[in-house]
Motif scaffolding. Structure first.
Motif, PDB file in Angstrom:
ATOM      1  N   ASN A   1      -8.956  -1.254   4.196  1.00  0.00           N
ATOM      2  CA  ASN A   1     -10.495  -0.695   4.599  1.00  0.00           C
ATOM      3  C   ASN A   1     -10.465  -0.448   5.918  1.00  0.00           C
ATOM      4  N   ARG A   2      -9.863  -1.147   6.988  1.00  0.00           N
ATOM      5  CA  ARG A   2      -9.658  -0.941   8.289  1.00  0.00           C
ATOM      6  C   ARG A   2      -8.875   0.301   8.678  1.00  0.00           C
ATOM      7  N   LEU A   3      -8.041   0.591   7.918  1.00  0.00           N
ATOM      8  CA  LEU A   3      -7.144   2.084   8.118  1.00  0.00           C
ATOM      9  C   LEU A   3      -7.970   3.299   8.157  1.00  0.00           C
ATOM     10  N   GLY A   4      -9.282   3.107   7.773  1.00  0.00           N
ATOM     11  CA  GLY A   4     -10.242   4.204   8.134  1.00  0.00           C
ATOM     12  C   GLY A   4      -9.998   5.388   7.100  1.00  0.00           C
ATOM     13  N   PRO A   5     -10.024   6.591   7.760  1.00  0.00           N
ATOM     14  CA  PRO A   5      -9.875   7.874   6.968  1.00  0.00           C
ATOM     15  C   PRO A   5      -8.757   8.354   6.269  1.00  0.00           C
ATOM     16  N   LEU A   6      -7.585   7.407   6.354  1.00  0.00           N
ATOM     17  CA  LEU A   6      -6.476   7.683   5.431  1.00  0.00           C
ATOM     18  C   LEU A   6      -6.648   7.913   4.022  1.00  0.00           C
ATOM     19  N   ASN A   7      -5.978   8.667   3.410  1.00  0.00           N
ATOM     20  CA  ASN A   7      -6.363   9.123   2.100  1.00  0.00           C
ATOM     21  C   ASN A   7      -5.189   8.562   1.203  1.00  0.00           C
ATOM     22  N   PHE A   8      -5.505   7.497   0.393  1.00  0.00           N
ATOM     23  CA  PHE A   8      -4.496   6.807  -0.337  1.00  0.00           C
ATOM     24  C   PHE A   8      -4.727   7.076  -1.839  1.00  0.00           C
ATOM     25  N   GLN A   9      -5.590   8.007  -2.189  1.00  0.00           N
ATOM     26  CA  GLN A   9      -6.122   8.220  -3.660  1.00  0.00           C
ATOM     27  C   GLN A   9      -4.880   8.964  -4.511  1.00  0.00           C
ATOM     28  N   ASN A  10      -3.921   9.496  -3.722  1.00  0.00           N
ATOM     29  CA  ASN A  10      -2.749  10.109  -4.498  1.00  0.00           C
ATOM     30  C   ASN A  10      -1.606   9.196  -4.657  1.00  0.00           C
ATOM     31  N   PHE A  11      -2.065   7.764  -4.376  1.00  0.00           N
ATOM     32  CA  PHE A  11      -0.750   6.969  -4.248  1.00  0.00           C
ATOM     33  C   PHE A  11      -0.809   5.965  -5.719  1.00  0.00           C
ATOM     34  N   SER A  12       0.022   5.261  -5.967  1.00  0.00           N
ATOM     35  CA  SER A  12       0.283   4.405  -7.043  1.00  0.00           C
ATOM     36  C   SER A  12       0.794   3.216  -6.474  1.00  0.00           C
ATOM     37  N   PHE A  13       0.226   1.934  -6.925  1.00  0.00           N
ATOM     38  CA  PHE A  13       0.830   0.619  -6.444  1.00  0.00           C
ATOM     39  C   PHE A  13       2.086   0.420  -7.246  1.00  0.00           C
ATOM     40  N   ALA A  14       2.981  -0.331  -6.661  1.00  0.00           N
ATOM     41  CA  ALA A  14       4.294  -0.927  -7.605  1.00  0.00           C
ATOM     42  C   ALA A  14       4.565  -2.134  -6.564  1.00  0.00           C
ATOM     43  N   PRO A  15       4.593  -3.400  -7.473  1.00  0.00           N
ATOM     44  CA  PRO A  15       5.079  -4.650  -6.760  1.00  0.00           C
ATOM     45  C   PRO A  15       6.580  -4.729  -6.890  1.00  0.00           C
TER      46      PRO A  15
ATOM     47  N   ILE B   1       3.056   3.084  -2.854  1.00  0.00           N
ATOM     48  CA  ILE B   1       2.686   1.720  -2.125  1.00  0.00           C
ATOM     49  C   ILE B   1       3.395   0.300  -2.747  1.00  0.00           C
ATOM     50  N   LEU B   2       4.333   0.190  -2.152  1.00  0.00           N
ATOM     51  CA  LEU B   2       5.230  -0.620  -2.440  1.00  0.00           C
ATOM     52  C   LEU B   2       4.462  -2.000  -2.134  1.00  0.00           C
ATOM     53  N   ILE B   3       4.233  -3.220  -3.015  1.00  0.00           N
ATOM     54  CA  ILE B   3       3.641  -4.530  -2.647  1.00  0.00           C
ATOM     55  C   ILE B   3       4.787  -5.718  -2.375  1.00  0.00           C
ATOM     56  N   ASP B   4       4.530  -6.242  -1.327  1.00  0.00           N
ATOM     57  CA  ASP B   4       5.199  -7.593  -1.121  1.00  0.00           C
ATOM     58  C   ASP B   4       4.387  -8.315  -0.453  1.00  0.00           C
ATOM     59  N   ASP B   5       4.780  -9.825  -0.392  1.00  0.00           N
ATOM     60  CA  ASP B   5       3.760 -10.911   0.372  1.00  0.00           C
ATOM     61  C   ASP B   5       4.166 -10.735   1.843  1.00  0.00           C
ATOM     62  N   ILE B   6       5.762 -10.735   2.426  1.00  0.00           N
ATOM     63  CA  ILE B   6       6.127 -10.717   3.702  1.00  0.00           C
ATOM     64  C   ILE B   6       7.140  -9.633   3.816  1.00  0.00           C
ATOM     65  N   TYR B   7       7.210  -9.194   5.210  1.00  0.00           N
ATOM     66  CA  TYR B   7       8.100  -8.543   5.433  1.00  0.00           C
ATOM     67  C   TYR B   7       8.797  -8.856   6.888  1.00  0.00           C
ATOM     68  N   THR B   8      10.106  -9.317   6.870  1.00  0.00           N
ATOM     69  CA  THR B   8      11.192 -10.044   8.043  1.00  0.00           C
ATOM     70  C   THR B   8      12.030  -8.944   8.555  1.00  0.00           C
TER      71      THR B   8
END
Length: 237
Positions: free
Chosen positions: A112-126, A202-209
């Protein structure tokens, strides 16, 4: 039966008062389920921008301003430090799956803090686990987070399209970046390329090292024809 369960919990709370898993302060009733006190959680700083996955520079939009050869942009709700490390540890290794709602809450706040960025044409993938690892753990933490986000934003959740074919050593035990990269090299493939081609992911993970996991997963998605890729994590190192 429900009365007896509640009575047992009340007795245990008297004998063994629940404490914060980070600062050891006594927990009140509403804090007990998550295991962390509100005072600790209030200190987590939520970011407001995307990042370059190479140099960690802030990116104001979904456009690369540096290291343009990187296959993805990085989104991270917060930093990987003592408190967030403790949250992830309880989530993944102590199998406290209820913490997914806590991490998900911070991811939603960040989104929500990313503001006006449009993610409506994205899909999530874990990011998938190897089948053996998922059987041992009993769940995929990235998939739990993906479900929370997909439901919140009414976006598709693509489970099963990305496959982890190589059983790798745990990244946490590998300190050298090159060793981490070699460990994950060609670990992922796309099982259902028709669901990836020309999609924004949008690739989902818990941590980025070190980024080795994200790099190889993004490579597989690119080869299958994915367009824009954002790796979204709860915390980044």
């Amino acid at each position: 039966m429900e009365y007896l369960i509640k009575l047992k919990e009340a007795v245990l709370d008297i004998i063994f008062p629940p404490v914060c898993l980070y600062c050891s302060a006594n927990l009140i009733a509403k804090e007990k389920e998550m295991g962390f006190c509100d005072n600790c959680l209030s200190k987590i700083v939520i970011h407001t921008a995307l990042f370059c996955p190479v140099c960690k520079a802030r990116v104001p939009e979904t456009k690369k301003i540096c290291h343009k050869d990187s296959p993805f942009l990085l989104g991270a709700a917060t930093e990987y430090n003592g408190l967030t490390k403790a949250i992830i540890h309880q989530f993944k290794y102590k199998k406290w799956t209820k913490i997914s709602s806590l991490a998900g809450r911070f991811l939603i706040h960040y989104f929500n803090r990313l503001g006006p960025l449009n993610f409506q044409n994205f899909s999530f993938a874990p990011i998938p686990l190897h089948p053996k690892k998922k059987k041992e753990r009993g769940f995929n933490q990235s998939e739990l987070l993906g479900k929370i986000l997909a439901e919140k934003y009414n976006l598709p959740l693509l489970t099963g399209v990305l496959s982890r074919d190589k059983e790798t050593k745990p990244q946490a035990g590998l300190k050298d970046w090159q060793v981490r990269r070699q460990n994950l090299q060609n670990a992922f493939s796309v099982a259902l390329p028709d669901q990836i081609k020309n999609k924004n992911i949008i690739l989902i993970d818990d941590i980025y090292t070190s980024g080795a996991t994200a790099q190889d997963a993004a490579r597989a998605l690119r080869q299958a024809g994915a367009k824009k890729i954002i790796v979204l994590v709860f915390a980044k190192a």
